[in-house]
Design an enzyme around this catalytic site. Structure first.
Site, short mmCIF file in Angstrom:
data_model
loop_
_atom_site.label_atom_id
_atom_site.label_comp_id
_atom_site.label_asym_id
_atom_site.label_seq_id
_atom_site.Cartn_x
_atom_site.Cartn_y
_atom_site.Cartn_z
N ASP A 99 -24.05 -9.23 -9.94
CA ASP A 99 -24.37 -9.41 -11.36
C ASP A 99 -25.78 -8.93 -11.67
O ASP A 99 -26.64 -8.85 -10.79
CB ASP A 99 -24.21 -10.87 -11.78
CG ASP A 99 -25.21 -11.80 -11.12
OD1 ASP A 99 -25.37 -11.71 -9.88
OD2 ASP A 99 -25.82 -12.63 -11.82
N GLU A 194 -25.75 -14.77 -9.42
CA GLU A 194 -27.05 -15.12 -8.85
C GLU A 194 -28.11 -15.22 -9.92
O GLU A 194 -29.00 -16.08 -9.87
CB GLU A 194 -27.44 -14.08 -7.79
CG GLU A 194 -28.65 -14.47 -6.94
CD GLU A 194 -29.99 -14.03 -7.53
OE1 GLU A 194 -31.04 -14.38 -6.95
OE2 GLU A 194 -30.00 -13.33 -8.58
#
Length: 432
Positions: A99, A194
């Site tokens: 991400d 994350e």
């Protein structure tokens, strides 16, 4: 005792080309996470990259790989069959997150490769206001002659952490192409979310099956991180009293006005990200939304020590209580939740993963950079769960904004360090 470097040219142009090809492909896939979402992972589009990685790893010949529905792709490179003794070595994992940060758009990324950077300022074409100038970003001076990758200037690049993703896939390819290289059982793990503090929250250690791990999520070449912030998240909700403004006198309590007063009660010239450095913690208001009836303020609290982190929370709660005392008709709540903790608390009990990383960096001919990082990684939570997980450099710079950039040569050096680590851990005894 000095160790010989792995005789494999990670800085070789062919390796850089493999890294470049993968990296450019990955950054063009929109994978931003979303803190407001309760889904796991927070955005379905993160699976777009995970599925691509699953296909690519299969094409490399990896058969032991699983895409978990909680948003993690985990694959295995078995210990080398010609070296059965390596099968008993500690199982080694490399992690990167797919991400990208929600703070700036990651849609329609158009990466640009600047060959053989000659120095000086780089103006990004989509927004001429976005300039990479060595006077502002001195690390550029260390990258003269390198091939740099930037966005076009109106999006994130996504090097955080698609650089780590590209490095790990290229590492796997090199280990498979060069059977002469020693390696223990190597686990490859690609995580989601994350950037919003949930990266390994759902990761099951029985799925990871690793004894030691490294995240590829750092910056300057030679950087090794084993001390991070401890982090909490705080949400302040202010419920005012809503009524028609024509008859509001003595009745309305405007939640937005109270939000402004709360901000003014908090430190402005210290204890904020823009006024702190090194080991100083902060209270950071990063999002505010709402209207006259209700306002919501989102904060992150950061400190290297738990007592400092607790003090930030206490200050925020005290400000909320003071505001509510002045305006008792309002209802103000302050909810604080833990995100991650300083990995140093656990690593200082067993520094072997750090020591071998130091050796691997030395073997690559790099000057080590060791300093506390003002942030966190998946390794912060993974270390707390019981798998020691320092963080290694990738070369990414200026992350979370449109002036993000990276050196392909730095990415190649990171790949070399990972190869060195695989060789070093192959020689370790069980239980190291």
């Amino acid at each position: 005792m000095s160790q010989p470097a792995v005789d494999l040219p990670a800085p070789d142009p062919a390796v850089r080309k493999a890294l470049e090809t993968r990296f450019l492909r990955y950054v063009q896939i929109d994978t931003q996470s979303d803190e407001a979402s309760s889904s796991v992972p927070s955005t379905a589009k993160q699976f777009d990259l995970l599925r691509l990685l699953q296909t690519e790893l299969r094409a490399l010949g990896i058969t032991d790989l699983t895409l978990h529905d909680y948003g993690a792709l985990i694959a295995t490179l078995p210990a080398h069959p010609d070296h059965p003794e390596h099968a008993d070595a500690p199982r080694l994992a490399f992690l990167a997150h797919v991400d990208t940060a929600p703070q700036f758009t990651g849609t329609n990324v158009q990466p640009i490769v600047h060959r053989n950077y000659a120095g000086g300022a780089l103006q990004l074409p989509a927004d001429p206001r976005q300039v990479l100038d060595p006077a502002e970003f001195p690390y550029l001076n260390q990258c003269i002659g390198h091939d740099l990758v930037t966005s076009s200037g109106d999006t994130l690049l996504g090097g955080d952490d698609k650089a780590g993703v590209a490095i790990i896939v290229t590492l796997a390819e090199l280990l498979l192409q060069h059977p002469e290289l020693p390696r223990p059982t190597v686990r490859l793990c690609f995580t989601t979310d994350e950037e919003i503090g949930r990266g390994v929250r759902h990761l099951q250690l029985d799925d990871l099956r690793a004894d030691v791990a490294y995240t590829l999520d750092g910056m300057d070449a030679g950087q090794l991180d084993y001390e991070t912030f401890s982090a909490d998240r705080a949400v302040v909700t202010i419920n005012g009293v809503s009524t028609h403004p024509a008859t509001a006198k003595g009745v309305m309590v405007n939640a937005l006005h109270l939000a402004a007063k709360l901000i003014n009660l908090l430190p402005q010239d210290h204890r904020t990200p823009e006024t702190t450095e090194l080991r100083q913690g902060f209270i950071h208001l990063y999002q505010m939304e709402g209207g006259a009836a209700q306002a919501k303020l989102n904060f992150i609290l950061r400190d290297f020590e738990l007592d400092g982190l607790a003090a930030h929370g206490e200050l925020l709660r005290a400000a909320c209580a003071a505001l509510e005392a002045v305006e008792p008709r309002a209802q103000i709540t302050c909810e604080i939740s833990a995100q991650y903790r300083n990995m140093r608390y656990w690593l200082e009990k067993n520094m072997r993963p750090v020591d071998l990383a130091r050796t691997a960096i030395d073997m690559a001919g790099l000057t080590r950079i060791e300093q506390p990082i003002r942030g966190g990684t998946d390794g912060s939570q993974l270390t707390e769960k019981g798998v020691p997980c320092p963080n290694l450099f990738t070369g990414m710079q200026n992350v979370h904004g449109p002036r993000e950039w990276i050196s392909l040569q730095d990415m190649a050096l990171s790949t070399q360090v990972c190869l060195n680590l695989a060789g070093l851990w192959a020689k370790e005894k069980p239980g190291a």
